[in-house]
Design an enzyme around this catalytic site. Structure first.
Site, mmCIF file in Angstrom:
data_model
loop_
_atom_site.group_PDB
_atom_site.id
_atom_site.type_symbol
_atom_site.label_atom_id
_atom_site.label_comp_id
_atom_site.label_asym_id
_atom_site.label_seq_id
_atom_site.Cartn_x
_atom_site.Cartn_y
_atom_site.Cartn_z
ATOM 1 N N ASP A 79 0.842 -1.247 0.257
ATOM 2 C CA ASP A 79 0.183 0.229 -0.122
ATOM 3 C C ASP A 79 1.065 0.857 0.340
ATOM 4 O O ASP A 79 2.236 1.160 0.144
ATOM 5 C CB ASP A 79 -1.075 0.200 1.532
ATOM 6 C CG ASP A 79 -1.871 1.321 0.855
ATOM 7 O OD1 ASP A 79 -2.275 1.659 -0.267
ATOM 8 O OD2 ASP A 79 -2.585 0.880 2.278
ATOM 9 N N LYS A 80 -0.110 2.263 -0.211
ATOM 10 C CA LYS A 80 1.244 3.605 -0.073
ATOM 11 C C LYS A 80 -0.306 4.818 0.365
ATOM 12 O O LYS A 80 -1.384 4.576 0.540
ATOM 13 C CB LYS A 80 1.587 3.812 -1.496
ATOM 14 C CG LYS A 80 0.936 5.638 -1.726
ATOM 15 C CD LYS A 80 -0.187 6.640 -2.427
ATOM 16 C CE LYS A 80 0.138 7.728 -2.478
ATOM 17 N NZ LYS A 80 -1.628 8.898 -1.979
ATOM 18 N N HIS A 81 0.690 5.057 1.913
ATOM 19 C CA HIS A 81 0.142 6.295 1.998
ATOM 20 C C HIS A 81 0.863 8.148 2.111
ATOM 21 O O HIS A 81 1.574 7.760 1.208
ATOM 22 C CB HIS A 81 0.430 6.347 3.836
ATOM 23 C CG HIS A 81 -0.867 7.450 4.436
ATOM 24 N ND1 HIS A 81 -1.744 7.315 4.575
ATOM 25 C CD2 HIS A 81 -0.104 8.440 5.223
ATOM 26 C CE1 HIS A 81 -2.207 8.853 5.325
ATOM 27 N NE2 HIS A 81 -0.985 8.991 5.653
ATOM 28 N N SER A 82 -0.126 9.115 1.636
ATOM 29 C CA SER A 82 0.285 9.960 1.983
ATOM 30 C C SER A 82 -0.681 11.049 3.065
ATOM 31 O O SER A 82 -1.341 11.197 3.353
ATOM 32 C CB SER A 82 -0.079 10.787 0.417
ATOM 33 O OG SER A 82 -0.468 12.216 0.983
ATOM 34 N N THR A 119 -9.405 11.389 -0.864
ATOM 35 C CA THR A 119 -9.424 9.332 -1.879
ATOM 36 C C THR A 119 -10.843 9.406 -1.543
ATOM 37 O O THR A 119 -11.108 8.693 -2.938
ATOM 38 C CB THR A 119 -8.643 9.175 -1.312
ATOM 39 O OG1 THR A 119 -7.154 9.245 -1.816
ATOM 40 C CG2 THR A 119 -8.540 7.884 -3.159
ATOM 41 N N ARG A 167 -7.282 13.960 20.239
ATOM 42 C CA ARG A 167 -6.703 14.657 20.066
ATOM 43 C C ARG A 167 -6.564 15.954 19.212
ATOM 44 O O ARG A 167 -6.119 16.770 19.458
ATOM 45 C CB ARG A 167 -5.642 13.929 18.923
ATOM 46 C CG ARG A 167 -4.690 12.876 19.539
ATOM 47 C CD ARG A 167 -4.217 11.704 18.618
ATOM 48 N NE ARG A 167 -3.333 12.531 17.453
ATOM 49 C CZ ARG A 167 -2.643 12.459 15.909
ATOM 50 N NH1 ARG A 167 -3.631 11.425 15.800
ATOM 51 N NH2 ARG A 167 -2.096 13.181 15.128
ATOM 52 N N SER A 182 -1.008 7.100 14.890
ATOM 53 C CA SER A 182 -2.128 7.032 14.328
ATOM 54 C C SER A 182 -2.188 5.891 12.555
ATOM 55 O O SER A 182 -3.137 4.971 12.491
ATOM 56 C CB SER A 182 -2.756 8.426 14.085
ATOM 57 O OG SER A 182 -3.903 8.239 13.343
ATOM 58 N N LYS A 186 -3.644 2.350 11.406
ATOM 59 C CA LYS A 186 -4.371 1.867 9.846
ATOM 60 C C LYS A 186 -4.430 1.039 9.116
ATOM 61 O O LYS A 186 -4.367 0.323 8.646
ATOM 62 C CB LYS A 186 -5.768 2.459 9.468
ATOM 63 C CG LYS A 186 -5.953 3.245 10.977
ATOM 64 C CD LYS A 186 -6.887 5.014 10.456
ATOM 65 C CE LYS A 186 -6.277 6.068 10.314
ATOM 66 N NZ LYS A 186 -5.415 6.348 11.027
ATOM 67 N N LYS A 187 -3.244 1.434 8.416
ATOM 68 C CA LYS A 187 -2.112 0.876 6.860
ATOM 69 C C LYS A 187 -1.457 -0.289 7.682
ATOM 70 O O LYS A 187 -1.960 -1.534 6.790
ATOM 71 C CB LYS A 187 -1.260 1.272 7.111
ATOM 72 C CG LYS A 187 -1.455 2.709 5.793
ATOM 73 C CD LYS A 187 -2.376 2.492 4.723
ATOM 74 C CE LYS A 187 -2.576 3.993 3.921
ATOM 75 N NZ LYS A 187 -3.519 3.593 3.052
#
Length: 434
Positions: A79-82, A119, A167, A182, A186-187
């Site tokens: 996967d990818k996260h931005s 997204t 938070r 955080s 999730k990832k």
């Protein structure tokens, strides 16, 4: 164990052990930890820090507070996260391109946050596209198609959901320890075997200073590796919108142009290739990032990524002919007009965060929970640093619901742009963290 004893340790500068952090995360998920205790924990972590070991422990504990997906597939799960930006629709290109290269992408994504686009909001501009699916349904789509971009279920990292809400109202959102845990909890709950991170820096990023972006990227990479997931990060530019559009349906349209060969936006293409190349090398499908990038480019160029995207859209409830007839399916704004340049010359700076807020003001994002999004509004034909503007050369085009909103959108975009003399555009990729 009890929450008070852990909080006293943190208050006094003594870092809790992994078992104590795991206990606290379970208490967040179960409700055994109160809101006031959660807030005190967040503030103590923000002020005192957890250290490398504690950050890994919190990430794993929040991951394990809910469901963790387990895969039996013939290829790696990645996967990818931005960290969020303006005009950043990379996920819509990268997930199907990766799937076309033989890896599997269960991409759990989010909605717009503050000035940044989401997204899921972009994909929901496609009629019928459903972002909420069961774990079994997700597994079937990923197995058959290779990718699925969906939202997190209530059973994915519930401890993080609880802590994130606290938070937001206690002034502790900026803690690198808490941001890291955080994002990764999730990832990693998706059962990943490889992860690439796109950490933004600049006027449209949450981390605007290079040193802050670098610190976050390093924390994310080291924590993910400590949690058993091979990870790399690219620090990429957000001193201007990534692409030519900003707004949900407009960004989907730009992606479809890239996927189908209608018109390639070079920054979108290049960053998709770079991130995908890193992932394919990381999980061993390609020997290095250069050859991984070449494989991603080929998947895009030959239309294989478009085929996967169309299959994913149909599987998640969207039109079966979306790739062939996307223009007919995407909503269009009632008013479209050029935005004149505030002066003649070249674009020397863009307040990218202000561009994102202008999209929100048009109705393309949420100003409060529960707001409905107008997927058709936003900006297109956005100019970038170094571009020449002036009479007959606008800085962009506003898409709005009515004339009044369009005029406000014109003024907001003009205020975000600064025009002057010659300037060198910033690099797309600032740094690689391996």
């Amino acid at each position: 164990m009890d929450a008070r004893a852990i909080l006293v340790k943190l208050r006094d500068g003594v870092r809790p052990g992994p078992e104590e952090i795991a206990w606290f995360a379970r208490g967040l998920a179960s409700g055994a930890v109160t809101d006031s205790q959660a807030g005190a924990f967040a503030m103590a972590v923000c002020q005192r820090g957890l250290g490398d070991e504690g950050r890994v422990a919190l990430t794993l504990a929040m991951r394990d507070s809910g469901d963790v997906l387990d895969w039996a597939l013939p290829g790696p799960v990645v996967d990818k996260h931005s960290t969020g930006g303006i005009g950043d629709s990379i996920s819509l290109l990268l997930a199907p391109a990766l799937a076309a290269c033989g890896v599997y992408v269960p991409m759990v994504s989010g909605r717009g946050l503050g000035h940044t686009g989401g997204t899921l909001d972009k994909l929901e501009s496609i009629p019928g596209y459903g972002v909420e699916v069961s774990a079994d349904r997700l597994g079937g789509i990923v197995r058959d198609i290779g990718c699925a971009i969906i939202g997190a279920t209530g059973r994915i990292a519930p401890a993080d959901k609880r802590l994130y809400a606290v938070r937001d109202v206690t002034g502790t959102v900026e803690s690198i320890d808490l941001i890291t845990a955080s994002i990764l909890s999730k990832k990693l709950a998706a059962g990943l075997q490889g992860l690439v991170l796109d950490v933004k820096v600049g006027s449209g990023a949450f981390m605007q200073a290079p040193q802050d972006a670098r610190a976050l990227a390093r924390a994310l990479v080291e924590t993910a590796k400590g949690a058993g997931c091979p990870t790399r990060a690219l620090i990429t530019d957000m001193d201007q919108p990534l692409a030519l559009t900003a707004g949900n349906a407009l960004e989907v349209a730009e992606v479809m142009d890239c996927l189908t060969g209608g018109a390639i936006t070079q920054n979108l293409w290049d960053l998709t290739v770079a991130l995908g190349g890193e992932l394919l090398a990381l999980c061993g499908v390609q020997p290095d990032a250069a050859r991984g990038g070449a494989a991603i480019a080929e998947a895009l160029h030959r239309g294989h990524a478009a085929e996967r995207f169309g299959a994913m859209v149909a599987a998640l409830g969207g039109p079966a002919d979306f790739v062939e007839n996307w223009r007919a399916h995407l909503p269009e704004a009632g008013v479209v007009r050029d935005v004149p340049a505030p002066a003649e010359g070249r674009v020397v700076a863009v307040d990218t965060g202000a561009v994102g807020l202008a999209v929100v003001a048009l109705g393309g994002g949420r100003q409060r929970d529960g707001d409905r999004i107008d997927p058709s509004v936003g900006y297109s034909a956005l100019t970038h640093i170094g571009d020449k503007v002036g009479p007959g050369q606008p800085i962009g085009r506003v898409h709005a619901a009515d004339d009044a909103a369009a005029q406000a959108g014109v003024q907001a975009l003009q205020a975000a742009y600064r025009v002057g003399g010659e300037v060198d555009p910033p690099p797309l990729i600032h740094e690689r963290i391996a």
